[in-house]
Design an enzyme around this catalytic site. Structure first.
Site, PDB file in Angstrom:
ATOM      1  N   CYS A   1       0.847  -1.201   0.000  1.00 26.22           N
ATOM      2  CA  CYS A   1       0.000   0.000   0.000  1.00 26.22           C
ATOM      3  C   CYS A   1       0.884   1.252   0.000  1.00 26.22           C
ATOM      4  CB  CYS A   1      -0.959  -0.044   1.187  1.00 26.22           C
ATOM      5  SG  CYS A   1      -2.358   1.098   1.029  1.00 26.22           S
TER       6      CYS A   1
ATOM      7  N   HIS B   1      -3.422  -5.463   0.615  1.00 30.52           N
ATOM      8  CA  HIS B   1      -2.764  -5.894   1.853  1.00 30.52           C
ATOM      9  C   HIS B   1      -2.761  -7.420   1.922  1.00 30.52           C
ATOM     10  CE1 HIS B   1      -2.471  -1.975   4.046  1.00 30.52           C
ATOM     11  NE2 HIS B   1      -3.399  -1.656   3.167  1.00 30.52           N
TER      12      HIS B   1
ATOM     13  N   GLU C   1      -1.224  -9.351   3.788  1.00 30.78           N
ATOM     14  CA  GLU C   1      -1.093  -9.894   5.149  1.00 30.78           C
ATOM     15  C   GLU C   1      -2.432 -10.278   5.762  1.00 30.78           C
ATOM     16  OE1 GLU C   1      -1.178  -5.315   5.784  1.00 30.78           O
ATOM     17  OE2 GLU C   1      -0.552  -6.766   4.258  1.00 30.78           O
TER      18      GLU C   1
END
Length: 565
Positions: free
Chosen positions: A407, A537, A539
């Protein structure tokens, strides 16, 4: 009938209720049960989207775009489920719902009060979640785990505690179990374990009408038998209902610890779990899950070789601000049999001004950066630390150090490349400098500029790999050659599409774009071991037994083995 397990906390906040709740869910899933989870946050915010990471930790994003507490990330990772915003209850959500009903006239002229209207709204919300299918099968959960945030005795938690008191009678005692997590502090040079804080906490809980079925005692060392007996006597529970949860080398050991002390047998007795008909295939899946979990914990203890990753961020003073990033790196490291070593670097410490004010911190930060096997710049907002991040990206690009920008980290890579390769010395993001003459990162045109809460590009979105990247894109290879992927997003700014051709002409390739082809999602640098940026993202979708592909790529590149894979 769904079974409900409520997890409360006492003495201090941040005691580990989320890990206890997640571990309980893992144990129940190992039996083949269907499990869902709810996190109750007693703050007035509608959601966690506008809360500072330094105040509350990471904002976790769900598939439906819900911005929620980081504990829902724990639930998804431990239970391998996908939750939605309804799984996060806040005081703000409850009051908004009740006030909206009052404005519509749903209460027919009654005086609207905390009891029964707020407490009923809480209970009804929980029952809605328990009635929702948890996956494509359309089946409802067998067990719903409810974590009550904050500490028992807090004023803001009182309506939720009262709702749980009522709820135990609504669903029946045979379907309701309460775990109270408390702290056993160690005082003095002799290391004496003190039980008084736990006694006071349980007294407050019982005074509110709730009796714990289990007291999970958090301590730095194993619980003394005398301490266990004292808690049992003064808290009115049997000794086997006092669970010692000592500090362990990783959170992955907590389910094993809980199983070893007989928690599965306790839940079977307390909630009559044997009466639930579990198909044979789900029993086998549960056993396979547990075997894989045991293998994970055992391999963690046998790791000696390390891999070092520098996280250059803006909120590194509170590591929970980047907990999903840390977990994603840890999962990938475990997959390659390496112990993860994180070097937390505050971005401002890399900036030349720091050399004037604190030269020791400045040189230590640069030493940590230069000595890392890989560099990661995570998401964030605002202008603080941007120049330090740009310097970190420049180091990674110029010295062939594996780099992953997420990001904001992708924006940083673009700013650095534009300044130093594309001869755009004034290149900047419109977020940090709205008046910049060279805006390589711009505000997304459809995003509101007057309201901040819930207005970003949020949730699960598709990214399409561009034609011709089948053999040239590292990221596409990491995703198994797929034509498209789905990842979770959280951003207001994007790469300026008018400058894409200039960047690609200099060797920075945008290999992934959205469905329109105008929004850049993934960027890779030619002739570099691993220099990758992504707008999404990754994660948020990592799992202990299924790491996110981009993190696999960063770890493998940091070990020097990506080209051989």
């Amino acid at each position: 009938m769904t079974k409900f397990i409520v997890v409360t906390g006492g003495v201090i906040s941040g005691i580990g209720k989320g890990v206890i709740a997640s571990s309980t869910g893992t144990l129940l899933k190992s039996l083949g049960l269907r499990v869902t989870a709810i996190k109750i946050d007693p703050y007035l915010n509608i959601d966690a989207g506008l809360m500072s990471p330094l105040d509350h930790g990471e904002v976790f994003v769900l598939n439906d775009g819900g911005e929620v507490d980081l504990d829902l990330g724990n639930y998804e990772r431990f239970l391998d489920v996908e939750l939605s915003r309804i799984n996060n209850i806040t005081t703000g959500k409850i009051y908004s719902e009740v006030i909206e009903k009052e404005r519509r006239g749903d209460y027919l002229g009654k005086t609207v009060q905390v009891v029964p209207h707020i407490t009923d709204a809480i209970q009804n919300w929980i029952e809605r979640v328990a009635a929702m299918p948890i996956d494509e099968s359309g089946e409802q959960p067998d067990v719903c785990i409810i974590e009550l945030g904050g500490t028992v005795g807090d004023i803001e938690s009182a309506p939720f505690v009262e709702a749980m008191r009522q709820f135990q009678f609504r669903v029946g005692q045979e379907n309701f179990c309460l775990i109270h997590v408390s702290l056993i502090p160690v005082v003095g040079s002799v290391g004496e374990q003190k039980t008084k804080p736990t006694q006071m906490s349980v007294r407050d809980l019982r005074g509110a009408g709730l009796t714990p079925d289990l007291i999970a005692c958090r301590s730095s060392a194993p619980l003394n038998e005398g301490v266990r007996a004292k808690i049992s006597m003064f808290c009115h529970v049997a000794p086997e209902q006092v669970l010692a949860v000592r500090d362990v080398s990783s959170v992955y050991h907590v389910p094993v610890l809980m199983r070893d002390v007989g928690m599965i047998e306790f839940f079977k007795r307390r909630l009559s779990l044997d009466q639930i008909q579990i198909p044979q295939d789900r029993q086998l899946q549960g056993q396979k899950l547990w075997n894989n979990w045991l293998e994970l914990t055992q391999s963690y203890d046998r790791l000696f070789d390390t891999v070092t990753i520098a996280i250059v961020g803006k909120y590194t003073n509170l590591h929970d601000s980047y907990i999903s990033v840390y977990k994603a790196l840890e999962h990938a490291s475990l997959a390659y049999r390496r112990k993860l070593e994180i070097r937390w670097i505050e971005a401002t410490d890399l900036e030349p001004e720091k050399n004037k004010t604190d030269p020791i911190q400045y040189h230590e930060s640069w030493q940590n950066l230069c000595g890392a096997d890989g560099i990661l710049i995570p998401g964030g907002f605002g202008s603080r630390g941007i120049e330090g991040m740009v310097l970190a990206a420049k180091w990674a690009r110029g010295h062939d150090v594996p780099y992953l920008g997420i990001c904001l980290g992708m924006h940083i890579a673009i700013i650095e490349f534009a300044r130093n390769i594309c001869d755009m010395p004034d290149a900047y993001s419109a977020e940090m400098n709205p008046k910049t003459k060279t805006p390589v990162v711009i505000y997304m045109p459809e995003i509101s500029k007057t309201h901040l809460g819930g207005t970003m590009r949020l949730g699960l979105r598709s990214t399409f790999f561009q034609p011709g990247t089948e053999t040239t894109s590292i990221v596409r290879k990491l995703h198994g050659g797929k034509e498209s992927i789905q990842e979770r997003h959280r951003h207001r700014y994007e790469i300026n599409p008018e400058m894409v051709a200039t960047f690609e002409g200099k060797g920075l390739q945008f290999v992934g774009k959205d469905e329109s082809g105008k929004r850049m999602e993934i960027v890779e640098l030619d002739n570099h071991p691993f220099f990758v940026g992504c707008q999404y993202h990754p994660e948020y979708l990592t799992r202990p037994l299924k790491p996110a592909p981009l993190f696999n790529g960063l770890i493998l590149a940091s070990l020097g083995g990506l080209k051989k894979a």
